[in-house]
Design an enzyme around this catalytic site. Structure first.
Site, PDB file in Angstrom:
ATOM      1  N   SER A   1      45.574  50.458  41.787  1.00 20.41           N
ATOM      2  CA  SER A   1      46.734  49.646  42.160  1.00 20.41           C
ATOM      3  C   SER A   1      46.421  48.148  42.131  1.00 20.41           C
ATOM      4  CB  SER A   1      47.230  50.046  43.549  1.00 20.41           C
ATOM      5  OG  SER A   1      46.204  49.906  44.528  1.00 20.41           O
TER       6      SER A   1
ATOM      7  N   ASN B   1      45.423  44.617  39.533  1.00 15.36           N
ATOM      8  CA  ASN B   1      46.207  43.874  38.547  1.00 15.36           C
ATOM      9  C   ASN B   1      46.549  44.692  37.313  1.00 15.36           C
ATOM     10  OD1 ASN B   1      46.302  41.519  40.057  1.00 15.36           O
ATOM     11  ND2 ASN B   1      44.461  40.653  39.147  1.00 15.36           N
TER      12      ASN B   1
ATOM     13  N   CYS C   1      39.001  44.820  26.895  1.00 16.64           N
ATOM     14  CA  CYS C   1      39.969  43.839  26.416  1.00 16.64           C
ATOM     15  C   CYS C   1      39.447  43.123  25.170  1.00 16.64           C
ATOM     16  CB  CYS C   1      40.304  42.835  27.508  1.00 16.64           C
ATOM     17  SG  CYS C   1      38.903  41.876  28.140  1.00 16.64           S
TER      18      CYS C   1
ATOM     19  N   SER D   1      41.422  35.592  35.726  1.00 14.96           N
ATOM     20  CA  SER D   1      41.962  36.880  35.277  1.00 14.96           C
ATOM     21  C   SER D   1      40.933  37.997  35.360  1.00 14.96           C
ATOM     22  CB  SER D   1      42.464  36.765  33.829  1.00 14.96           C
ATOM     23  OG  SER D   1      41.383  36.654  32.918  1.00 14.96           O
TER      24      SER D   1
ATOM     25  N   THR E   1      36.287  44.017  36.510  1.00 11.44           N
ATOM     26  CA  THR E   1      35.710  43.364  35.335  1.00 11.44           C
ATOM     27  C   THR E   1      34.342  42.777  35.658  1.00 11.44           C
ATOM     28  OG1 THR E   1      37.892  42.816  34.449  1.00 11.44           O
ATOM     29  CG2 THR E   1      36.029  41.520  33.651  1.00 11.44           C
TER      30      THR E   1
ATOM     31  N   ALA F   1      32.253  43.624  37.972  1.00 12.52           N
ATOM     32  CA  ALA F   1      31.256  44.666  38.260  1.00 12.52           C
ATOM     33  C   ALA F   1      30.811  45.395  37.005  1.00 12.52           C
ATOM     34  CB  ALA F   1      31.817  45.666  39.266  1.00 12.52           C
ATOM     35  N   ASN F   2      31.620  45.288  35.932  1.00 12.38           N
ATOM     36  CA  ASN F   2      31.347  46.060  34.718  1.00 12.38           C
ATOM     37  C   ASN F   2      30.977  45.182  33.525  1.00 12.38           C
ATOM     38  OD1 ASN F   2      33.932  48.604  35.320  1.00 12.38           O
ATOM     39  ND2 ASN F   2      31.887  48.384  36.148  1.00 12.38           N
TER      40      ASN F   2
END
Length: 323
Positions: free
Chosen positions: A12, A14, A130, A161, A166, A168-169
């Protein structure tokens, strides 16, 4: 909503919230069946409740226990790489189709403009990253014209953004994107770099694709340029803010340039005479996220396109029975 296939979104934050709004506003074949989170105070769950979408803050276990779970056919996972592995295992007995927006890469890599039809029957498809969604189509556009011994991409996104998932990965981002540059894009060797740009005001997503190829007589430039421009149009069909920042650039590699150091072991003796550089930008549709968050918009747009295609392949009797 008659005739639409119900979907659930896990996550839940962004990305998940933007995806929910895209399902509701854009899709003609999908219907929100559940929004799933773990933070009862999250904006995504609050918005879903206002939209009268069924919600749970008990994660995938809560989803499985929800009334109407049996009617959900597609489950989007917009959590994290580690969480997706757990979620996929728990959902495995129930026969759902999973669309993975994390870098977990349990299932095959899918980039809609390139290979969606190849994996339309897979139970779990991975939307890469992305940066991958933005750049792999371009690598593929070059590789369908000529061999690409090496391709490198740089994805620059607004720091604002990049959420906790993001951040953490980051390692998974670079590893998954590089692997997909090879597996989907067709490069023999791939490399990926991500930059979190702290500029204020935030800048929209920018991507650079560099590919090495052999063209001593410079006979391939027109074909490569046309292939890239066609691919940009194909991606823009489902990501309207996707575009070339400038014309495709071709550069002859100076004699003696040590490009062999980029190719890695196992490639063998390869002649490369030129590099092609493609500069892109991705502006978000601002359904939920700011327009500068094109990196998130391209992920949710690609996931939506993948799910719609998967649903279109379902046998009529199966699809009807799941409504």
């Amino acid at each position: 909503m008659t005739g639409r296939t119900k979907v659930a979104v896990i996550g839940s934050g962004n990305i998940g919230t933007d995806l929910m709004i895209k399902v509701m506003r854009v899709s003609k074949t999908l219907e929100m069946g559940a929004m799933v989170g773990i933070d009862p105070e999250s904006d995504g769950l609050a918005r879903a409740a206002r939209f009268k979408v069924p919600t749970t803050h008990e994660g995938v276990d809560g989803l499985i226990a929800m009334d109407g779970f049996e009617d959900i056919r597609i489950v989007f996972d917009a959590t994290s790489a580690g969480a997706h592995k757990v979620n996929a295992a728990k959902l495995a007995p129930y026969g759902k189709k999973l669309v993975d927006l994390t870098p977990a890469a349990i299932g095959p890599y899918v980039v809609p403009a390139v290979n969606l039809e190849t994996h339309e029957e897979a139970d779990n498809v991975n939307m890469v990253t992305c940066g991958g969604q933005a750049t792999i189509p371009i690598v593929y556009a070059v590789s369908r014209v000529t061999d690409v011994p090496y391709a490198e991409i740089v994805a620059s996104i607004a720091s604002k953004s990049a959420g906790p998932g993001t951040r953490a990965n980051i390692d998974e981002f670079t590893e998954t994107t590089a692997a997909a540059i090879e597996a989907v894009g067709g490069a023999w060797k791939g490399k990926a770099i991500i930059i979190l740009n702290p500029a204020e005001p935030p800048l929209i997503m920018r991507d650079t694709v560099l590919a090495l190829y052999n063209d001593p007589e410079e006979l391939l430039q027109d074909a490569i340029r046309e292939s890239v421009e066609q691919m940009v149009a194909d991606v823009a069909a489902y990501v309207p803010g996707y575009r070339l920042k400038q014309q495709v650039q071709f550069t002859r590699i100076p004699e003696g340039e040590p490009v062999h150091t980029l190719l890695g072991k196992g490639v063998g003796e390869v002649n490369v005479t030129h590099k092609v550089s493609v500069f892109l930008e991705v502006e978000g549709a601002a359904h939920y996220l700011p327009a500068y968050a094109g990196n998130l918009d391209i992920m949710t747009s690609a996931a939506l396109r993948a799910a719609e295609h998967i649903v279109a392949q379902l046998p009529a009797e199966t699809e009807g029975a799941l409504q």
